[in-house]
Scaffold this motif. Structure first.
Motif, PDB file in Angstrom:
ATOM      1  N   SER A  38     -70.943  15.014  81.044  1.00 42.52           N
ATOM      2  CA  SER A  38     -71.363  13.699  81.512  1.00 42.52           C
ATOM      3  C   SER A  38     -72.277  13.082  80.471  1.00 42.52           C
ATOM      4  O   SER A  38     -72.621  13.718  79.468  1.00 42.52           O
ATOM      5  N   TRP A  39     -72.685  11.857  80.710  1.00 44.46           N
ATOM      6  CA  TRP A  39     -73.576  11.197  79.762  1.00 44.46           C
ATOM      7  C   TRP A  39     -74.927  11.914  79.697  1.00 44.46           C
ATOM      8  O   TRP A  39     -75.594  11.894  78.657  1.00 44.46           O
ATOM      9  N   ARG A  40     -75.310  12.563  80.790  1.00 40.49           N
ATOM     10  CA  ARG A  40     -76.570  13.310  80.781  1.00 40.49           C
ATOM     11  C   ARG A  40     -76.465  14.525  79.845  1.00 40.49           C
ATOM     12  O   ARG A  40     -77.432  14.859  79.148  1.00 40.49           O
ATOM     13  N   TRP A  42     -74.612  14.734  77.185  1.00 38.39           N
ATOM     14  CA  TRP A  42     -74.665  14.232  75.811  1.00 38.39           C
ATOM     15  C   TRP A  42     -76.067  13.748  75.446  1.00 38.39           C
ATOM     16  O   TRP A  42     -76.505  13.901  74.304  1.00 38.39           O
ATOM     17  N   ALA A  43     -76.761  13.172  76.422  1.00 38.72           N
ATOM     18  CA  ALA A  43     -78.140  12.732  76.156  1.00 38.72           C
ATOM     19  C   ALA A  43     -79.027  13.918  75.792  1.00 38.72           C
ATOM     20  O   ALA A  43     -79.879  13.841  74.898  1.00 38.72           O
TER      21      ALA A  43
END
Length: 328
Positions: A38-40, A42-43
């Protein structure tokens, strides 16, 4: 090959790819990862929170009291973004190089690369795109800043490939990577390099680098065994503690001497209030190392500082002291 196969088995494919292949072939089974990225994820992999380190670019801008120069402010913001993109790219490269060590680590095994939740080509594509964008923006901003950024990337890679396994050299390189952000700010803002600024920041960053390494070594249970991926034994904790505490206190001494210098008198109407900043810095350094020795420090002192309420309160007190000193 697939046209002549009776069945197809898909592993670690996206939902779109599964739909496309199912329409063309007889897909018997599709293995989807239990935890899709998810974007989390990748963050965390890009270390977005570590971008706070790049705020050091603004230190020369603030120290020189360039508060009303809009073009310098725009340059600082552009430099911040360019360095942040390049830093995130190097973090991904470091994760690829440290995959084996991270998988054996208590917390690093959950990282995006070490956990196997994404593919190596995808990581290389993301890191390459960010590196290209960051360097392109740096060259457009100022070629001299781009050269500093290239030097930062080279030093980071040399650290990841070799020097992080060389005791003491790794700490000095980490401190230099912090300092390179200040140097980048000097280049962009065209401010003059100050002996006080150089000495204070380097000593402070050397202390923080020692904190980071102390935490890693302290979690090694076996005496006489090298920490995986590092060049330290558990018996080196005393040296790291003394080095970090000493350089941290030395940075406060430099700040105190600066508070009584001609530069402060020329920059502030009430320079005596600047001593409050010294007391705040001294307390924070002592508290940081006390928590480190107690085993209550985060793996990364930057993450600790961002989440620690006491650090935020001390920072607010320091800002009030600077305002009471009344910058010219």
């Amino acid at each position: 090959m697939w046209e002549h196969s009776r069945k197809a088995i898909l592993v670690n494919r996206s939902e779109k790819q599964i739909r496309d292949w199912s329409a063309r072939f007889d897909v018997e089974k599709a293995f989807v990862p239990e935890h899709a990225t998810s974007w989390r994820d990748w963050a965390k992999a890009l270390r977005i929170h570590q971008w706070s380190k790049n705020l050091l670019i603004a230190v020369p801008f603030l120290a020189g009291h360039h508060f009303h120069t809009w073009w310098q402010l725009a340059g600082i913001l552009t430099a911040f973004l360019a360095m942040s993109l390049c830093a995130s790219a190097t973090y991904l490269w470091n994760d690829l190089l440290d995959t084996d060590f991270d998988r054996a680590h208590r917390t690093k095994s959950k990282r995006l690369v070490a956990s196997g939740r994404t593919s190596v080509p995808r990581v290389l594509a993301a890191s390459g795109s960010m590196m290209a964008a960051g360097l392109a923006g740096a060259f457009l901003l100022k070629p001299a800043f781009a050269l500093v950024l290239v030097g930062y990337v080279i030093v980071t890679l040399s650290y990841s490939l070799h020097f992080k396994r060389v005791p003491l050299a790794d700490i000095f390189l980490l401190a230099f990577l912090y300092l390179s952000r200040v140097i980048a700010g000097l280049v962009v803002s065209e401010a003059k390099m100050s002996f006080w600024l150089f000495s204070f920041t380097f000593l402070l960053f050397l202390s923080l680098a020692a904190v980071k390494r102390f935490v890693e070594v302290a979690r090694t249970d076996d005496d006489g065994v090298l920490v995986p991926g590092r060049g330290y034994f558990s018996g080196d904790l005393q040296l790291l503690s003394e080095l970090g505490t000493g350089t941290g206190i030395a940075s406060v001494v430099v700040l105190g001497l600066y508070s009584n210098s001609e530069q402060v008198v020329a920059l502030y109407r009430n320079p005596e209030w600047f001593w409050g900043v010294c007391l705040v810095a001294f307390y924070w350094i002592c508290r940081t190392w006390m928590l480190t020795r107690r085993g209550e420090m985060h793996d990364d002192p930057v993450v600790f500082a961002l989440k620690d309420r006491t650090t935020w309160c001390l920072g607010l007190i320091a800002i009030v002291c600077v305002l009471l000193a009344r910058p010219l």
